[in-house]
Motif scaffolding. Sequence first.
Motif, PDB file in Angstrom:
ATOM      1  N   LEU A 183       0.886  -1.522  -0.811  1.00  0.00           N
ATOM      2  CA  LEU A 183       0.133  -0.224  -0.039  1.00  0.00           C
ATOM      3  C   LEU A 183       0.743   1.070  -0.021  1.00  0.00           C
ATOM      4  N   LEU A 184       1.527   1.517   0.719  1.00  0.00           N
ATOM      5  CA  LEU A 184       2.821   2.174   0.715  1.00  0.00           C
ATOM      6  C   LEU A 184       3.642   2.433  -0.370  1.00  0.00           C
ATOM      7  N   GLY A 185       3.434   1.499  -1.524  1.00  0.00           N
ATOM      8  CA  GLY A 185       4.393   1.485  -2.529  1.00  0.00           C
ATOM      9  C   GLY A 185       3.037   2.405  -3.647  1.00  0.00           C
ATOM     10  N   ARG A 186       2.242   1.554  -3.274  1.00  0.00           N
ATOM     11  CA  ARG A 186       0.951   2.793  -4.548  1.00  0.00           C
ATOM     12  C   ARG A 186       0.502   3.816  -3.984  1.00  0.00           C
ATOM     13  N   ALA A 187       1.143   4.213  -2.889  1.00  0.00           N
ATOM     14  CA  ALA A 187       1.058   5.696  -2.276  1.00  0.00           C
ATOM     15  C   ALA A 187       2.206   6.896  -2.878  1.00  0.00           C
ATOM     16  N   GLY A 188       2.796   5.672  -3.312  1.00  0.00           N
ATOM     17  CA  GLY A 188       4.405   6.466  -3.593  1.00  0.00           C
ATOM     18  C   GLY A 188       5.111   7.270  -3.076  1.00  0.00           C
ATOM     19  N   CYS A 189       5.317   6.222  -1.940  1.00  0.00           N
ATOM     20  CA  CYS A 189       6.064   6.332  -0.722  1.00  0.00           C
ATOM     21  C   CYS A 189       7.505   6.572  -0.909  1.00  0.00           C
ATOM     22  N   ARG A 190       8.785   6.669  -1.058  1.00  0.00           N
ATOM     23  CA  ARG A 190      10.112   6.461  -1.129  1.00  0.00           C
ATOM     24  C   ARG A 190      10.928   5.089  -0.446  1.00  0.00           C
ATOM     25  N   ARG A 191      11.436   3.797  -1.041  1.00  0.00           N
ATOM     26  CA  ARG A 191      11.915   2.588  -0.927  1.00  0.00           C
ATOM     27  C   ARG A 191      12.215   2.937   0.483  1.00  0.00           C
ATOM     28  N   GLN A 192      13.569   3.824   0.845  1.00  0.00           N
ATOM     29  CA  GLN A 192      14.068   3.702   1.924  1.00  0.00           C
ATOM     30  C   GLN A 192      12.286   3.386   3.289  1.00  0.00           C
ATOM     31  N   GLU A 193      12.157   4.224   3.617  1.00  0.00           N
ATOM     32  CA  GLU A 193      10.796   4.803   3.835  1.00  0.00           C
ATOM     33  C   GLU A 193      10.049   3.244   4.395  1.00  0.00           C
ATOM     34  N   ASP A 195      10.742  -0.073   3.243  1.00  0.00           N
ATOM     35  CA  ASP A 195      11.450  -0.982   4.422  1.00  0.00           C
ATOM     36  C   ASP A 195      11.243  -0.572   5.922  1.00  0.00           C
ATOM     37  N   GLU A 196      11.725   0.739   5.508  1.00  0.00           N
ATOM     38  CA  GLU A 196      12.637   1.160   7.407  1.00  0.00           C
ATOM     39  C   GLU A 196      10.471   0.489   7.854  1.00  0.00           C
ATOM     40  N   THR A 197       9.501   0.803   7.395  1.00  0.00           N
ATOM     41  CA  THR A 197       8.307   0.223   8.154  1.00  0.00           C
ATOM     42  C   THR A 197       8.027  -1.341   8.057  1.00  0.00           C
ATOM     43  N   VAL A 198       8.159  -1.641   6.669  1.00  0.00           N
ATOM     44  CA  VAL A 198       8.052  -3.314   7.299  1.00  0.00           C
ATOM     45  C   VAL A 198       8.892  -4.075   8.013  1.00  0.00           C
ATOM     46  N   ARG A 199      10.634  -3.116   7.853  1.00  0.00           N
ATOM     47  CA  ARG A 199      11.281  -3.650   9.267  1.00  0.00           C
ATOM     48  C   ARG A 199      10.536  -3.155  10.701  1.00  0.00           C
ATOM     49  N   LEU A 200      10.281  -2.844  10.794  1.00  0.00           N
ATOM     50  CA  LEU A 200       9.359  -2.188  11.601  1.00  0.00           C
ATOM     51  C   LEU A 200       8.534  -3.339  12.188  1.00  0.00           C
ATOM     52  N   VAL A 201       7.472  -3.125  11.222  1.00  0.00           N
ATOM     53  CA  VAL A 201       6.240  -3.816  12.038  1.00  0.00           C
ATOM     54  C   VAL A 201       6.431  -5.563  11.736  1.00  0.00           C
ATOM     55  N   LEU A 202       7.222  -5.663  11.415  1.00  0.00           N
ATOM     56  CA  LEU A 202       7.867  -7.069  11.933  1.00  0.00           C
ATOM     57  C   LEU A 202       8.499  -7.409  13.327  1.00  0.00           C
ATOM     58  N   LEU A 203       8.800  -6.283  13.614  1.00  0.00           N
ATOM     59  CA  LEU A 203       9.517  -6.411  14.707  1.00  0.00           C
ATOM     60  C   LEU A 203       8.672  -6.225  16.189  1.00  0.00           C
ATOM     61  N   THR A 204       7.708  -6.264  16.120  1.00  0.00           N
ATOM     62  CA  THR A 204       6.498  -6.402  16.819  1.00  0.00           C
ATOM     63  C   THR A 204       5.935  -7.211  17.127  1.00  0.00           C
ATOM     64  N   ALA A 205       6.293  -9.035  16.179  1.00  0.00           N
ATOM     65  CA  ALA A 205       6.850  -9.510  16.352  1.00  0.00           C
ATOM     66  C   ALA A 205       7.247 -10.886  18.012  1.00  0.00           C
ATOM     67  N   THR A 206       7.959  -9.506  17.925  1.00  0.00           N
ATOM     68  CA  THR A 206       8.848 -10.429  19.276  1.00  0.00           C
ATOM     69  C   THR A 206       9.527  -9.285  20.706  1.00  0.00           C
ATOM     70  N   HIS A 207       8.925  -8.236  19.705  1.00  0.00           N
ATOM     71  CA  HIS A 207       9.248  -6.507  20.930  1.00  0.00           C
ATOM     72  C   HIS A 207      10.573  -6.970  21.021  1.00  0.00           C
ATOM     73  N   ARG A 208      11.752  -6.857  20.355  1.00  0.00           N
ATOM     74  CA  ARG A 208      13.144  -7.482  20.586  1.00  0.00           C
ATOM     75  C   ARG A 208      13.920  -6.872  20.008  1.00  0.00           C
ATOM     76  N   PRO A 209      14.217  -5.008  19.774  1.00  0.00           N
ATOM     77  CA  PRO A 209      14.281  -4.780  18.861  1.00  0.00           C
ATOM     78  C   PRO A 209      16.068  -4.497  19.525  1.00  0.00           C
ATOM     79  N   GLU A 210      17.219  -4.007  18.548  1.00  0.00           N
ATOM     80  CA  GLU A 210      18.750  -4.245  18.874  1.00  0.00           C
ATOM     81  C   GLU A 210      18.653  -3.537  19.827  1.00  0.00           C
ATOM     82  N   ASP A 211      19.953  -2.641  20.201  1.00  0.00           N
ATOM     83  CA  ASP A 211      20.212  -2.280  21.461  1.00  0.00           C
ATOM     84  C   ASP A 211      20.027  -0.505  20.762  1.00  0.00           C
TER      85      ASP A 211
END
Length: 301
Positions: A183-193, A195-211
């Motif tokens: 959806l963000l790709g269709r909305a014309g958001c930047r690739r880096q933005e 990719d970072e959104t996707v990475r963050l969403v996946l983190l909520t499966a474990t709630h274990r971000p790096e230090d």
Amino acid sequence: MAILIDPPRWPAHGTHFSHLVSDASLAELHEFAARAGIPERAFDLDHYDVPAARYQELVDRGAIEVSGGVLVRRLAASGLRIPARRRSSKLETVLLHHWERLLPGRPELGRELVERWGEAHRHYHDRTHLLAVLEAVRTLLGAGEDPGPEPRALWFAAWFHDAVYNGAAGRDEEESARLAGELLGRAGCRRQEIDETVRLVLLTATHRPEDLDRPGALLCDADLSVLGRDAAGYRDYLQAVRREYAHVPDAGFAAGRAAVVRRLLALDPLYRTATARRLWQVQAQANLAGELQSLGFSPGH
């Protein structure tokens, strides 16, 4: 503890309606409603709307007749009353305003997300949770926490982190991340933005971000801010979670929930930002320990 009902004075659908509430717990209210055969769709966050034709029957079943004013005061004093801005009609408007500020000119995407968060099977992972996470992110950022090099991605991740929710841990986060990318790709958001959104969403499966992952810490802390509610708020959270798993027998639910609680207690630290630790840590640990005990488990089992 009491079930209260006010006179049927609220016009709608060709009749008048009463409000049915508990002045102690939503669990008590839902149990009373179930015994009386009141459909779940009649529940509106802190009360049931019941037609005039059922008023006397509910009084006969034990609901206490009070005036509308007394009912509101007793509900507010119990801590169960939901403010107007968090009610479904208001909540949708509030969330869409949030979205317009985040991604102007794409209201259709905001509406799609709000609809997803409003699906009927959601009781905790719903629009109220979405708003709570957005508000927690704002609280943490307002205290000076660093959102990282892609600050808008943090907000996008808050919106998408449970955009797909079917009660399948891990898979829900993967599908939510995939949806964010599409959806963000269709909305014309930047690739880096994106990719970072996707990475963050996946983190909520474990709630274990790096230090050193500051945006990951912010999102996970905001998502877990519910654990730091006061006793009444935490009880509401538990009741909502139980309703999402109403199809699971009590013993199975208790065992599964105990595993979740032990995993959360094992997070060291539970919250990664200084602000979250200051605001929520002590209460959250007390809530989790108390829940585990109420389920009949100890931390070592």
